[in-house]
Design an enzyme around this catalytic site. Structure first.
Site, PDB file in Angstrom:
ATOM      1  N   SER A 129      64.206  18.947  61.535  1.00  0.00           N
ATOM      2  CA  SER A 129      63.201  19.957  61.121  1.00  0.00           C
ATOM      3  C   SER A 129      63.767  21.252  60.376  1.00  0.00           C
ATOM      4  O   SER A 129      64.709  21.340  60.292  1.00  0.00           O
ATOM      5  CB  SER A 129      62.690  20.494  62.457  1.00  0.00           C
ATOM      6  OG  SER A 129      61.971  21.905  62.378  1.00  0.00           O
ATOM      7  N   TYR A 152      58.278  22.484  55.794  1.00  0.00           N
ATOM      8  CA  TYR A 152      56.889  23.361  55.676  1.00  0.00           C
ATOM      9  C   TYR A 152      56.888  24.131  54.337  1.00  0.00           C
ATOM     10  O   TYR A 152      58.099  24.302  53.692  1.00  0.00           O
ATOM     11  CB  TYR A 152      57.013  24.539  56.829  1.00  0.00           C
ATOM     12  CG  TYR A 152      56.654  23.745  58.277  1.00  0.00           C
ATOM     13  CD1 TYR A 152      55.676  23.277  58.661  1.00  0.00           C
ATOM     14  CD2 TYR A 152      57.621  24.024  59.225  1.00  0.00           C
ATOM     15  CE1 TYR A 152      55.381  22.702  59.770  1.00  0.00           C
ATOM     16  CE2 TYR A 152      57.508  23.542  60.347  1.00  0.00           C
ATOM     17  CZ  TYR A 152      56.503  22.912  60.907  1.00  0.00           C
ATOM     18  OH  TYR A 152      56.393  22.463  62.272  1.00  0.00           O
ATOM     19  N   HIS A 299      50.678  16.496  65.477  1.00  0.00           N
ATOM     20  CA  HIS A 299      51.677  17.535  65.963  1.00  0.00           C
ATOM     21  C   HIS A 299      51.857  17.650  67.285  1.00  0.00           C
ATOM     22  O   HIS A 299      52.103  18.445  68.068  1.00  0.00           O
ATOM     23  CB  HIS A 299      51.307  18.898  65.256  1.00  0.00           C
ATOM     24  CG  HIS A 299      52.675  19.787  64.912  1.00  0.00           C
ATOM     25  ND1 HIS A 299      52.757  20.286  63.805  1.00  0.00           N
ATOM     26  CD2 HIS A 299      53.513  20.221  65.478  1.00  0.00           C
ATOM     27  CE1 HIS A 299      53.867  20.985  63.510  1.00  0.00           C
ATOM     28  NE2 HIS A 299      54.300  20.649  64.718  1.00  0.00           N
TER      29      HIS A 299
HETATM   30  C1  GLV Z   1      57.105  23.521  65.706  1.00  0.00           C
HETATM   31  O1  GLV Z   1      56.782  22.623  64.777  1.00  0.00           O
HETATM   32  C2  GLV Z   1      56.359  23.453  66.979  1.00  0.00           C
HETATM   33  O2  GLV Z   1      55.481  22.566  67.183  1.00  0.00           O
HETATM   34  O3  GLV Z   1      56.939  24.058  67.668  1.00  0.00           O
END
Ligand code: GLV
Length: 404
Positions: A129, A152, A299
């Site tokens: 990440s 990101y 996500h």
């Molecule tokens: C970060 O990307 C999260 O989902 O906390």
């Protein structure tokens, strides 16, 4: 009498290593989740475990898999099951990618280093990440396995370009652009607990610390947690406790658009994976923009609540774009049977984040090994039980929806 007693009494050898003892009782990812819940402070566990708002999407990701049943074929000679496959043109020991997760060192001080090493041992890629707590270079230094880097779009594109260049220099093979985080979802467990990153160890958390001494001892002894990839930059490197929502909403660019995919192509010359595709239309647009793979993902239910279950979306997406871009299924993967269902319905690989974080929280690096071992043997066993000797034999005829 003694002989009879001995023949029925089989005592397990005593295991003196506490971690090994804990893990030996974990037969599934769900078991590891329970152990992690016991060991981690509540705020940390909830940050990992929780989702947005009512957690409907989080639940649906998982429920989507249980709505599917297999149509097992028998008498097919599964004496030699091969779980390996390829993704982005390279070998995978079994069809799983370790998802990017932010702030991994809150689960265990080694954090991303442990995940990278375990992924390399298991023969599967790890997507680091951009909000990691070990840097691009630190992770590469401990792993000669397959590494991807997730980005990101910071408002400062120069910063993104710099990170992409660092990833290229360190031999990362793909960039994962997360596209579902124009703004941060509202994770209400974090709101209720006033959870910050890094977690504050203050008067309010002392009691929590006392009841989770193993975690607290590791956390206070380790070097402070920060966003290692942006240390020293003006964007804030996470050394001061922040709410993630505030950080993301200040630093990330909500004007992110397809133009940024083209921009990424101009600064990165390897494969691009778009993570966060949730409709057939956007899957098609991904193909039109020439991306090498898409990750169907909401996500982990942490962004938009009410987003579709990814496994339920998969058949339509596979029908629309299969063969034109690779498809990775993310969301709700807790068992090898989930991975097999995803591949049967047209995914090229599955992706999981929480599953390994539970392992990391339950037992550190060996906990991640444990999870990956469980998932790999699950995949092999399930393939044998449904009559598939290789990943190429997984097809939609092997699965059906129970309510269909
Ligand atoms: C970060 O990307 C999260 O989902 O906390």
């Amino acid at each position: 009498m003694m002989r009879t007693l001995r023949s029925v009494l089989r005592l397990r050898p005593i295991e003196f290593d506490a971690t090994a003892r804990r893990l030996s009782k974990a037969a599934s990812v769900a078991d590891l989740r329970r152990i992690a819940r016991r060991r981690l402070p509540r705020g940390v566990f909830d940050y990992i475990d929780g989702g947005a708002e009512d957690e409907v999407s989080l639940g649906r990701n998982v429920a989507g898999f249980s709505r599917l049943e297999f149509r097992p074929r028998v008498l097919r000679d599964v004496g030699a099951v091969d779980t390996s496959t390829t993704l982005l043109g390279r070998h995978l020991a079994f069809p799983l990618v370790l998802a990017p997760t932010g702030f991994t060192r809150i689960a265990d001080p080694q954090g991303e280093l442990s995940v990278a090493r375990a992924g390399a041992r298991a023969g599967i890629p790890y997507a680091l990440s951009t909000l990691s707590t070990r840097s691009i270079e630190e992770v590469r230094a401990v792993s000669d396995g397959r590494l991807w880097f997730q980005v990101y779009t910071w408002r400062d594109r120069g910063l993104v370009e710099e990170m992409v260049n660092r990833a290229a220099a360190a031999g990362y093979e793909a960039i994962v652009l997360t596209v579902d985080t124009a703004v941060l979802g509202r994770r209400e467990r974090d709101v209720r607990r006033g959870f910050t990153l890094p977690p504050k160890i203050g008067p309010g958390t002392i009691v929590d610390g006392l009841v989770h001494p193993g975690w607290t001892w590791g956390f206070v002894r380790a070097e402070p947690i920060a966003f290692s990839n942006v240390t020293g930059k003006s964007v804030g490197d996470g050394t001061d406790a922040i709410s993630l929502a505030q950080y993301v909403n200040d630093q990330f660019d909500p004007s992110l658009s397809w133009r940024d995919v083209e921009w990424l192509r101009s600064v990165w010359h390897g494969p691009i994976v778009l993570k966060g595709i949730q409709t057939v239309e956007d899957a098609r647009l991904s193909v039109e923009h020439g991306v090498e793979a898409i990750a169907l993902s909401n996500h982990g239910g942490r962004q938009l609540d009410g987003a579709p279950s990814m496994i339920e979306l998969l058949p339509d997406v596979a029908a629309a774009v299969s063969g034109e871009t690779e498809i990775i299924l993310d969301g709700g993967v807790r068992r090898g049977s989930d991975i097999v269902k995803a591949l049967s319905l047209g995914a090229d690989a599955a992706m999981a984040g929480r599953a390994y974080l539970y392992g990391l929280g339950a037992g550190g690096e060996v906990g991640v090994d444990h999870v990956l071992g469980l998932l790999a043997t699950d995949v092999r066993r399930v393939m044998a039980l449904i009559g598939a000797g290789s990943v190429g034999e997984l097809s939609p005829e092997l699965v059906r929806r129970r309510d269909a």
